[in-house]
Design a protein around this motif. Structure first.
Motif, short mmCIF file in Angstrom:
data_model
loop_
_atom_site.label_atom_id
_atom_site.label_comp_id
_atom_site.label_asym_id
_atom_site.label_seq_id
_atom_site.Cartn_x
_atom_site.Cartn_y
_atom_site.Cartn_z
N ALA A 289 0.83 -1.21 0.00
CA ALA A 289 0.00 0.00 0.00
C ALA A 289 0.87 1.26 0.00
CB ALA A 289 -0.93 -0.01 1.20
N ARG A 290 1.96 1.23 0.77
CA ARG A 290 2.88 2.37 0.78
C ARG A 290 3.48 2.60 -0.60
NH1 ARG A 290 6.42 1.22 6.23
NH2 ARG A 290 5.34 2.63 7.66
N GLN A 291 3.86 1.51 -1.26
CA GLN A 291 4.46 1.62 -2.60
C GLN A 291 3.45 2.21 -3.58
OE1 GLN A 291 5.76 -2.13 -4.21
NE2 GLN A 291 7.10 -1.17 -5.71
N ARG A 292 2.22 1.75 -3.50
CA ARG A 292 1.17 2.27 -4.38
C ARG A 292 0.93 3.75 -4.12
NH1 ARG A 292 -2.95 -0.33 -7.30
NH2 ARG A 292 -4.11 1.26 -8.42
N GLN A 293 0.87 4.14 -2.86
CA GLN A 293 0.64 5.54 -2.53
C GLN A 293 1.80 6.42 -2.97
OE1 GLN A 293 -2.22 6.87 -1.14
NE2 GLN A 293 -1.25 8.81 -1.70
N ALA A 294 3.02 5.93 -2.79
CA ALA A 294 4.19 6.71 -3.19
C ALA A 294 4.20 6.95 -4.70
CB ALA A 294 5.47 5.99 -2.76
N ALA A 295 3.82 5.92 -5.46
CA ALA A 295 3.77 6.08 -6.91
C ALA A 295 2.72 7.10 -7.31
CB ALA A 295 3.47 4.73 -7.56
N ASP A 296 1.56 7.07 -6.64
CA ASP A 296 0.51 8.05 -6.93
C ASP A 296 0.96 9.46 -6.59
OD1 ASP A 296 -1.16 6.07 -7.83
OD2 ASP A 296 -2.39 5.98 -6.02
N ASP A 297 1.62 9.61 -5.42
CA ASP A 297 2.07 10.93 -5.00
C ASP A 297 3.11 11.52 -5.94
OD1 ASP A 297 0.38 10.72 -2.83
OD2 ASP A 297 1.96 10.18 -1.41
N ALA A 298 3.91 10.65 -6.58
CA ALA A 298 4.99 11.11 -7.44
C ALA A 298 4.54 11.39 -8.87
CB ALA A 298 6.11 10.07 -7.45
N THR A 299 3.27 11.14 -9.17
CA THR A 299 2.78 11.30 -10.54
C THR A 299 1.95 12.57 -10.65
OG1 THR A 299 2.68 8.89 -10.79
CG2 THR A 299 1.47 10.23 -12.40
#
Length: 217
Positions: A173-183
């Protein structure tokens, strides 16, 4: 508990992106007062007999601080908890209730700020006659919840993360959120438009995703 704070940092939507639907509760269980804070903690599970609330009243003295008491109520016409029960639970460090059923004394519960997610309210209390074992697998919100499963709940919904997979799911979930935040939104929009066009074609639409008001030839 630093680990629990990590879970509370993420919305149930982040966890739902990496969990099957079988770990996401039905949308009928909702926060019962506005601006209720997100809660996260291990489930202490309770099953109540129809029209009875004895086991929830017992659970507030047996659940450990930081726990979320998750309740399978036997009858949605009878409240399983009132204001005093919520107040005592809060004093004992219980993080909140998730109830597949109803409670009462909502104004009192709101005034003390105790988080309760439930299907609604009823002024009629249940009885206190039926013993049922505590901390066994129950059904709440249409899904199975076991003792120690990690509950994350806010106004976006409620997820139950299997105890044995909690660190794996948190990392995903952290990885998914980090990817969203960086896009950036513009980049997300361009990728999204292309992906939707491809999916439309795959689904049988012959001209992909034309812009509104246009016609592909």
């Amino acid at each position: 508990m630093p680990e629990l704070l990590s879970f509370a940092d993420l919305s149930p939507t982040c966890f739902a992106d990496v969990l099957p639907i079988e770990q996401v509760m039905e949308p009928g269980i909702v926060p019962l007062w506005p601006d209720m804070p997100r809660i996260a903690g291990p489930a202490f599970t309770v099953r109540c007999a129809p029209g009875d609330n004895l086991m929830l009243h017992a659970a507030i003295y047996r659940a450990k601080p930081g726990s979320i008491i998750v309740v399978q109520a036997g009858d949605h016409r009878f409240a399983v908890s009132g204001g005093n029960v919520c107040a005592v639970a809060g004093q004992r460090g219980i993080a909140g209730f998730v109830v597949d059923g109803v409670i009462r004394d909502l104004q009192e519960v709101k005034d003390i700020g105790f988080p309760v997610f439930a299907r609604g309210v009823s002024p009629k209390p249940g009885g206190k006659k039926v013993y049922m074992p505590l901390n066994e697998v129950i059904t709440c919100g249409g899904i199975g919840v076991g003792p120690g499963d990690l509950i994350v709940a806010d106004r976006e919904g409620i997820v139950a993360i299997p105890a044995a997979r909690r660190q794996e799911i948190l990392a995903a979930a952290r990885q998914r959120q980090a990817a969203d935040d960086a896009t950036p939104l513009a980049q997300w929009r361009d990728k999204h438009r292309q992906r939707i066009a491809e999916l439309l074609i795959k689904a049988g639409c012959p001209d992909g995703a034309p812009e509104p008001g246009t016609t592909r030839r």
